[in-house]
Design an enzyme around this catalytic site. Structure first.
Site, PDB file in Angstrom:
ATOM      1  N   SER A  52      35.378  56.805  41.369  1.00  0.00           N
ATOM      2  CA  SER A  52      34.622  57.440  40.291  1.00  0.00           C
ATOM      3  C   SER A  52      33.732  58.555  40.833  1.00  0.00           C
ATOM      4  CB  SER A  52      33.748  56.403  39.581  1.00  0.00           C
ATOM      5  OG  SER A  52      32.764  55.899  40.468  1.00  0.00           O
ATOM      6  N   GLU A  85      25.249  47.341  27.700  1.00  0.00           N
ATOM      7  CA  GLU A  85      26.447  46.672  27.195  1.00  0.00           C
ATOM      8  C   GLU A  85      27.404  46.259  28.300  1.00  0.00           C
ATOM      9  OE1 GLU A  85      27.221  51.173  26.895  1.00  0.00           O
ATOM     10  OE2 GLU A  85      25.539  49.779  26.584  1.00  0.00           O
ATOM     11  N   HIS A 109      15.394  47.481  32.473  1.00  0.00           N
ATOM     12  CA  HIS A 109      15.189  47.302  31.032  1.00  0.00           C
ATOM     13  C   HIS A 109      15.420  45.826  30.739  1.00  0.00           C
ATOM     14  CE1 HIS A 109      15.123  47.918  26.790  1.00  0.00           C
ATOM     15  NE2 HIS A 109      16.423  47.986  26.591  1.00  0.00           N
ATOM     16  N   GLY A 135      15.942  59.243  34.579  1.00  0.00           N
ATOM     17  CA  GLY A 135      16.231  59.332  35.996  1.00  0.00           C
ATOM     18  C   GLY A 135      15.825  60.646  36.647  1.00  0.00           C
ATOM     19  N   GLU A 228      10.111  76.826  14.296  1.00  0.00           N
ATOM     20  CA  GLU A 228       9.001  76.129  13.654  1.00  0.00           C
ATOM     21  C   GLU A 228       9.135  74.609  13.686  1.00  0.00           C
ATOM     22  OE1 GLU A 228       6.406  77.639  12.952  1.00  0.00           O
ATOM     23  OE2 GLU A 228       7.085  79.717  12.908  1.00  0.00           O
TER      24      GLU A 228
END
Length: 329
Positions: A52, A85, A109, A135, A228
């Protein structure tokens, strides 16, 4: 809420700990680099796929890379840096492949522990180190000599040294340079989910979009509406973070302050607050966690649909165009 100072923290604890960083996304990479720069030498990056992009990045950064199970087996502290997940499946894989007895499971977390997606064995310690920043900010502020504030908690503590290790880790990634507060897994998780849904992501994005659409639908130029309703929102938030609400009001015009006083509570009113309470209740009673699990099981089809819909919104088109100009300043 207890706040820890640097002189209460032993920096050597984490330096003497073998750390497995399970996942090398933006948060995992930032924390691994900060740990190494703080003198932590035994860091192994655990990845699901050795081919990866994250595995290649870890190798390029000079870290040893291994499978998730191999990294876990060779380490004392297992930091779960994968998406919420994915964590339960990874934990099951690791627990089947190596003995977790005596190890410490660490999380950035509280989700997987709060909602029992992971149920650690009694002979492990379970700690939370939650830096209050994405991060890239965790890394950039550390590299600049500062840091981001952080929260720490313990869920299981076999010998009474889980909190000192969490504090040592938090200090090593830069949190002690700003502030470290003690919380619980439940408090961190529930407050974080609520704020994401009702305020900083769900609420804010819809408020910005509604304001932008209201002006454009009334015939105002999209460029003006974007400045704005979007760009200036960042400026106001920066003022609030730096000086508080009174400090922000002192720096804007009297006209703006009076207009806010007149109109603000018609937008965020008692009905809005009741709906916010409902959002919080859905987090606390597990309804959101169950709905999210169903969404994951479905392949995130609804989330992908909504994500694609945002790409077609006029405010997104204008953000791409005007954001490039804004960032030149």
């Amino acid at each position: 809420m207890r706040r820890f100072t640097e002189n209460e923290i032993d920096p050597q604890l984490i330096r003497d700990t073998r750390v497995a960083m399970l996942g090398y996304g933006s948060q995992g990479r930032a924390q691994a680099l900060n740990l190494r720069d703080s003198g932590v030498r035994a860091i192994t990056i655990g990845v699901r796929n050795p081919d990866s992009a994250s595995a290649r990045q870890a190798t390029d950064d000079g870290f040893p890379v291994a499978t998730l199970a191999q990294a876990a087996a060779a380490s004392d502290l297992l930091m779960f840096m994968l998406p919420d997940e994915a964590q339960a499946g990874v934990y099951t894989e690791i627990a089947a492949a190596c003995d977790l007895a005596g190890k410490t499971l660490g999380f950035a977390h509280g989700y997987a522990i709060r909602f029992n997606l992971i149920e650690p064995p009694a002979d492990t310690d379970v700690i939370l180190i939650a830096p209050k920043g994405v991060g890239p900010a965790v890394r950039a502020r550390y590299a600049a000599g500062s840091g981001v504030a952080g929260l720490v908690a313990t869920e299981q503590d076999r010998r009474g040294d889980a909190l000192p290790l969490a504090l040592s880790y938090a200090a090593a990634i830069g949190c002690a340079r700003v502030a470290i507060f003690q919380t619980t897994f439940a408090e961190e998780c529930e407050a974080d989910l609520f704020s994401e849904q009702a305020v900083i992501v769900g609420g804010l994005t819809q408020l910005l979009r509604a304001g932008f659409d209201t002006l454009v639908d009334a015939g105002y130029a999209p460029e003006v509406a974007w400045f704005e309703c979007v760009a200036e929102a960042k400026l106001i938030l920066d003022l609030i973070v730096a000086d508080g609400f009174s400090g922000m009001f002192a720096k804007i015009s009297n006209t703006a302050e009076f207009g806010a006083m007149q109109a603000g509570e018609s937008v965020i009113n008692s009905d809005t607050r009741r709906r916010m309470q409902g959002i919080l209740e859905s987090v606390r009673n597990g309804d959101f966690a169950r709905t999210w699990a169903e969404q994951v099981a479905s392949g995130m089809t609804e989330m992908r649909r909504v994500r694609a819909a945002w790409d077609t919104q006029p405010i997104q088109t204008m953000s791409k165009e005007m954001g490039r100009l804004w960032n030149k300043g």
